[in-house]
Design a protein around this motif. Structure first.
Motif, short mmCIF file in Angstrom:
data_model
loop_
_atom_site.label_atom_id
_atom_site.label_comp_id
_atom_site.label_asym_id
_atom_site.label_seq_id
_atom_site.Cartn_x
_atom_site.Cartn_y
_atom_site.Cartn_z
N ALA A 196 41.66 44.30 46.92
CA ALA A 196 41.19 43.48 45.92
C ALA A 196 42.65 43.01 45.29
O ALA A 196 42.76 41.81 44.92
CB ALA A 196 40.36 44.24 44.76
N ALA A 197 43.53 43.62 45.46
CA ALA A 197 44.93 43.22 44.63
C ALA A 197 45.58 42.38 45.85
O ALA A 197 46.24 41.45 45.14
CB ALA A 197 45.79 44.48 44.31
N TYR A 198 45.78 42.77 47.00
CA TYR A 198 46.57 41.98 47.91
C TYR A 198 45.96 40.93 48.85
O TYR A 198 46.61 40.18 49.55
CB TYR A 198 47.51 43.00 48.68
N TYR A 219 42.59 39.31 48.08
CA TYR A 219 41.61 39.08 47.14
C TYR A 219 40.30 38.40 48.06
O TYR A 219 39.07 38.70 47.94
CB TYR A 219 41.84 38.34 46.10
#
Lengths: 187, 229, 207
Positions: free
Chosen positions: C92-94, C96
């Protein structure tokens, strides 16, 4: 197995749980901000595309609904309105760009959709979305199948009338419901 | 739209239009493994429906009151520890772990309860119960409910009725799919299937044709919605 | 498989083809069918699954002598769920867009039978080195399986591979292949092909 074995296992489970808890907390601290930024960024990065001339987007809450102001040099020149409706297969989420008086549509973007690949999902294509650009909001937009649509008409995606109508009706309904509050918010 | 009709639509969508097995591909393992006889397939389907409902009830409760950002129970505890704090506590990172334990323990509980109080029922589908823990359909239902509970505005947050209807609809959809599949496979036993395709190969091909048939339900929800509104 | 078990290399190789988790053991079917309509999604999924598999096998192998049988499954599940959460957050962070596209299928790795069966069959009986080799082999086998299905589905269904055009524009996209039925049909036919090839091989070996 003696009782000692159980105690070892209990300690093991406990220390594993603590270890994993710490790992999760570490990960959360590391990436939480980035995830939140990602979600916001997806919408904000569209602001300057949907409202030409805008250089900054800013969230604006009104009656419990979130809108985005399109700012140019600190001055509001338009709005970006998120909206969602059920299309042919699943929920279609779009962003609508309008000018500050909510009188002209300046752009349309499809955030999420699961329409039929090759047919309904062509609502994402630039050429189709561009039809909405410059449409006046004085009258609702109708969907047509003729080659040369009139001023308040857009051409349906071939073979995907329902997906096209979903987007057009969603635009109509959203603008009708937010026009008044957004216009008065401008004052 | 009327709330009741909305509930019916959630149920129909979960059971037919977006069938758990044929649209979302969850619960494939039992779908291929336990679909040789209609009786056992139906038993499995019922067991899944039962567990999915209980697990969804529990996971809805946990998500709504403890796990979602700004959940009331968590906020209350946080308020006790840090009076006057403005921070919105978000425990959703623990969701997956909690769900899997909720599922595992509800399977255990259901097994014990059924064995003790309904022995005939236990004889019929007790054997499937331990298998259900690793059935993705259950976790999938919990995750779908989480999507509509965690991090959504108050107006559109799902209440318990929506969650339960989704669970029961999904479970029934699984039962329908696995029973149809078993019916076809009973007939297939009498057919001359190429050696290489015997077993899972032909089952997957049949499932593909079934999925094709279920695609015909696409749009039924929208049609019904416009009929009633 | 107790003390004098197979070497790490043997375990690594056996996971790729001889004991391929998808084609041979029919494990982990949900992601195999659900995320293979494009190579990008399939490879992200394979990467995430391999990561969880390696970590879960490593932890299980390290604590194998302390484990009581009745708590085994509980500890496995706890381990797997933790690493799936970590993988999910990092995606989800890298990545998305990818994490949005994969949606519930990332958390569904928790109930992917490949991982729990490797913990149970291999890692709880072997040293950490062998366990990691086994996890990598199985992960690679899973990747190969996903790649084969995703290639067929994406090329036929959208005329692209990894999002790049490979078939001429005049190719009429075979939409069915990227829709759910295409997944079942492709996997069914591939499974049949694998069985057919290995039966030919067996016949040749017999003479």
């Amino acid at each position: 197995m003696s009782d000692k074995g159980y105690i070892t296992t209990a300690w093991l489970v406990l220390s594993l749980a603590l270890l994993f808890g710490a790992a999760l907390a570490g990960v959360e601290m590391l990436v939480a901000d980035r995830i939140a930024a990602n979600k916001l960024q997806e919408t904000l990065s569209q602001v300057s595309v949907l409202v030409p001339g805008a250089d900054e987007g800013k969230a604006y809450e009104l009656e419990g609904q979130v809108f985005y102001q399109a700012l140019a040099g600190g001055e509001r020149i338009g709005w970006v309105i998120p909206a969602a409706a059920t299309g042919f297969a699943d929920k279609v989420e779009i962003l609508i760009g309008v000018d500050a008086e909510v009188s002209t549509i300046t752009g349309l973007y499809v955030l999420a959709q699961k329409e039929t690949p090759g047919l309904g999902d062509r609502i994402r294509e630039d050429a189709w979305r561009a039809q909405f650009k410059g449409k006046s909001t004085d009258s609702p937009i109708a969907v047509t199948k003729v080659a040369k649509p009139g001023p308040f008409e857009i051409r349906a995606v071939t073979g995907a009338t329902i997906s096209s109508k979903t987007v057009a009706n969603l635009v109509n309904a959203t603008i009708a419901s937010v026009r008044e509050p957004l216009q008065s918010a401008g004052e | 739209m009327h709330y009741f009709i909305e509930l019916i639509l959630i149920g129909i969508t979960a059971a037919l239009i977006k069938n758990f097995v044929l649209y979302y591909f969850v619960g494939i393992c039992p779908f291929l493994g336990v679909s040789r006889k209609i009786d056992t397939a139906f038993g499995m389907g019922m067991a899944v429906t039962f567990v999915i409902t209980i697990a969804s009830f529990l996971s809805w409760t946990f998500t709504t009151f403890i796990l979602r950002p700004g959940a009331p129970f968590t906020a209350w505890i946080w308020g006790m520890i840090n009076p006057g704090s403005e921070v919105v506590v978000d425990l959703s990172i623990l969701s997956y772990i909690i769900y899997i334990f909720v599922i595992a323990s509800s399977v255990q509980f259901v097994e014990m309860y059924v064995r003790k109080f309904f022995p005939p029922l236990y004889k019929q589908f007790g054997v499937f119960l331990p298998l259900i823990t690793t059935n993705c359909a259950i976790l999938f239902a919990c995750l779908e409910i989480m999507k509509h509970v965690s991090g959504v505005p108050d107006a559109t947050r799902w209440g318990l009725p929506e969650a339960l209807v989704l669970a029961i609809g999904g479970g029934l959809g699984f039962t329908i799919a696995i029973s149809i599949m078993a019916g076809i496979r009973e007939e297939l036993d009498m057919c001359d299937v190429p050696e290489a395709l015997k077993g899972p190969g032909i089952a997957l091909l049949v499932a593909g044709i079934l999925a094709l048939a279920f695609m015909g339900f696409t749009g039924v929800d929208r049609g019904l919605a416009s009929l009633f509104s | 498989m107790a003390t004098d078990g197979p070497t790490p290399l043997e375990r690594f190789i056996s996971g790729i083809l001889p004991e391929n988790p998808v084609y041979r053991q029919l494990l982990g079917m949900c992601p195999t069918l659900a995320v293979t309509n494009g190579m990008q999604a399939a490879m992200t999924m394979a990467g995430a699954t391999t990561f969880v598999l390696v970590m879960a096998n490593l932890i299980t192998s390290l604590i194998r002598n302390l484990l009581k049988p009745h708590l085994r499954i509980l500890v496995f599940t706890l381990t797997i769920a933790t690493f799936v959460t970590i993988a999910d957050r990092f995606l989800a962070a890298y990545l998305y867009q990818m994490s949005k596209q994969l949606g519930p299928y990332i958390p569904l790795i928790i109930v992917n039978c490949i991982i729990i069966s490797r913990c149970e069959i291999c890692a709880s009986k072997q040293g950490p080195f062998t366990a990691i080799a086994d996890a990598l082999g199985m992960g690679l086998g899973f990747t190969v399986a996903l790649a084969s299905i995703a290639t067929i589905r994406e090329v036929l269904g959208s005329g692209t591979w990894f999002g790049l055009r490979v078939l001429p524009e005049m190719w009429p996209d075979w939409v069915l292949m990227v829709l759910p039925p295409g997944a079942f049909l492709t996997l069914g036919l591939l499974l049949g092909t694998v069985n057919w090839l290995s039966s030919i091989k067996a016949r040749k070996a017999k003479g």
